[in-house]
Design an enzyme around this catalytic site. Structure first.
Site, PDB file in Angstrom:
ATOM      1  N   SER A 187       0.809  -0.726  -0.365  1.00  0.00           N
ATOM      2  CA  SER A 187       0.355   0.133   0.154  1.00  0.00           C
ATOM      3  C   SER A 187       1.091   1.036   0.140  1.00  0.00           C
ATOM      4  O   SER A 187       1.994   1.200   0.638  1.00  0.00           O
ATOM      5  CB  SER A 187      -0.310  -0.483   1.349  1.00  0.00           C
ATOM      6  OG  SER A 187      -2.082   1.398   1.328  1.00  0.00           O
ATOM      7  N   HIS A 190       1.043   8.631   9.549  1.00  0.00           N
ATOM      8  CA  HIS A 190      -0.104   8.341   8.080  1.00  0.00           C
ATOM      9  C   HIS A 190      -1.540   7.590   8.739  1.00  0.00           C
ATOM     10  O   HIS A 190      -1.758   6.813   9.861  1.00  0.00           O
ATOM     11  CB  HIS A 190       0.412   7.077   7.238  1.00  0.00           C
ATOM     12  CG  HIS A 190      -0.685   7.852   5.552  1.00  0.00           C
ATOM     13  ND1 HIS A 190      -1.873   6.546   6.405  1.00  0.00           N
ATOM     14  CD2 HIS A 190      -0.593   7.487   4.358  1.00  0.00           C
ATOM     15  CE1 HIS A 190      -2.474   6.742   4.602  1.00  0.00           C
ATOM     16  NE2 HIS A 190      -1.718   7.463   4.244  1.00  0.00           N
ATOM     17  N   LYS A 217       3.197  -4.285   6.822  1.00  0.00           N
ATOM     18  CA  LYS A 217       3.444  -4.347   5.159  1.00  0.00           C
ATOM     19  C   LYS A 217       4.483  -4.266   5.380  1.00  0.00           C
ATOM     20  O   LYS A 217       5.168  -5.308   3.975  1.00  0.00           O
ATOM     21  CB  LYS A 217       2.151  -3.968   4.811  1.00  0.00           C
ATOM     22  CG  LYS A 217       0.944  -4.215   4.374  1.00  0.00           C
ATOM     23  CD  LYS A 217       0.107  -2.736   3.727  1.00  0.00           C
ATOM     24  CE  LYS A 217      -1.826  -3.139   3.855  1.00  0.00           C
ATOM     25  NZ  LYS A 217      -1.350  -4.417   3.486  1.00  0.00           N
TER      26      LYS A 217
END
Length: 295
Positions: free
Chosen positions: A175, A183, A197
């Site tokens: 992503s 974020h 991730k």
């Protein structure tokens, strides 16, 4: 049978054998050109698109899917090529991954909105992705489905299984937004999803297996093949109108990445220009040739 008949019969049978051998040889050549590809998360919104794209090209690919339940298997059509298992159980991955050439990882933890806190649909809902609103609805992850478990442990297990099986190429869909530890996506359900991730991405890079890491922008359900796709780095498309990309285009990029050496040992952000701006991408070799970063 006279000598002439015997000669003609022998000649006919010999030609048949030669023809049969040629057919076998051609069939073997065709099989050798096809890649056996496993899509994990094959019943998900993007995974199903990628799996179907492989199935639509039987001259190029032998498609396999990996899902979590019998219901999910039926959802994508069932068959011997669809395997049921749990990416958090390393042993359950092994049967699906044996004998494949490439692996497309499309598993991901999915945050759920707490009841009564559903945001507006459409463009406004998309903007929650880049944190452009002051307040966000409250999210949670189901028990056992947190990003650490799915996006780290689950993906690590897939990478390990692929490496052990001698997989020649792993395409991992991540992503956009991972370059920013603050974020808004990381705050969803206190899951730190982008952190986990990125940890899995780094593990893949360090594995030694040829890889392609696609950091997709905000996923939208618009038709694929209608936009000019963009590759970049360091979240340069966020937060702009180029930071969104149709799921169908992400799926197509996953499949196209299997064709080109330009994609191996590369990582890139994937965005797109809004429909009507730019020229829809058709030349994927040219698109991938723009990618220079290894991570």
């Amino acid at each position: 049978m006279n000598s002439i008949s015997r000669s003609l019969s022998f000649a006919f049978l010999s030609k048949q054998k030669i023809f049969s051998r040629r057919l076998v040889t051609v069939a073997s050549m065709d099989d050798s050109r096809r890649k056996t590809v496993l899509v994990t998360g094959a019943s998900g919104a993007t995974g199903q698109l990628a799996y179907n794209k492989l199935k639509e090209r039987p001259d190029q690919f032998v498609a396999r899917g990996f899902v979590r339940s019998e219901h999910s298997k039926k959802k994508i059509g069932g068959g011997d090529g669809v395997f049921i298992g749990d990416i958090q159980d390393a042993e359950s991955i092994v049967p699906a991954i044996q004998g494949i050439d490439a692996l497309i990882i499309l598993t991901s933890a999915i945050p759920k909105i707490k009841p009564g806190l559903v945001p507006d649909q459409g463009e406004k809902a998309e903007k929650y992705i880049d944190g452009s609103f002051e307040s966000m609805p409250e999210f949670y992850f189901e028990e056992g489905q947190y990003p650490e478990q799915v996006d780290w442990i689950g993906q690590k297990n897939q990478i390990d299984a692929g490496k052990a099986a001698g997989v020649k190429h792993i395409v991992l869909v991540g992503s956009a937004g991972g370059s920013d530890p603050n974020h808004p996506l990381n705050s969803l359900g206190n899951g730190n999803i982008l952190v986990w991730k990125r940890k899995a991405e780094q593990y893949l890079v360090d594995s030694g297996v040829p890889y392609t890491i696609i950091r997709a922008g905000g996923l939208i359900d618009n038709p694929g093949g209608m936009r000019e796709l963009l590759v970049g780095k360091n979240d340069e498309f966020l937060p702009t109108e180029n930071g969104y990309v149709p799921r169908a285009d992400v799926a197509e990029v996953c499949v196209q990445a299997l064709h080109f050496d330009e994609t191996k040992f590369k990582a890139f952000d994937l965005g797109s220009k809004p429909e009507g701006k730019g020229t829809p991408t058709k030349d994927f070799k040219a698109l991938f040739s723009q990618v220079t970063d290894r991570f």
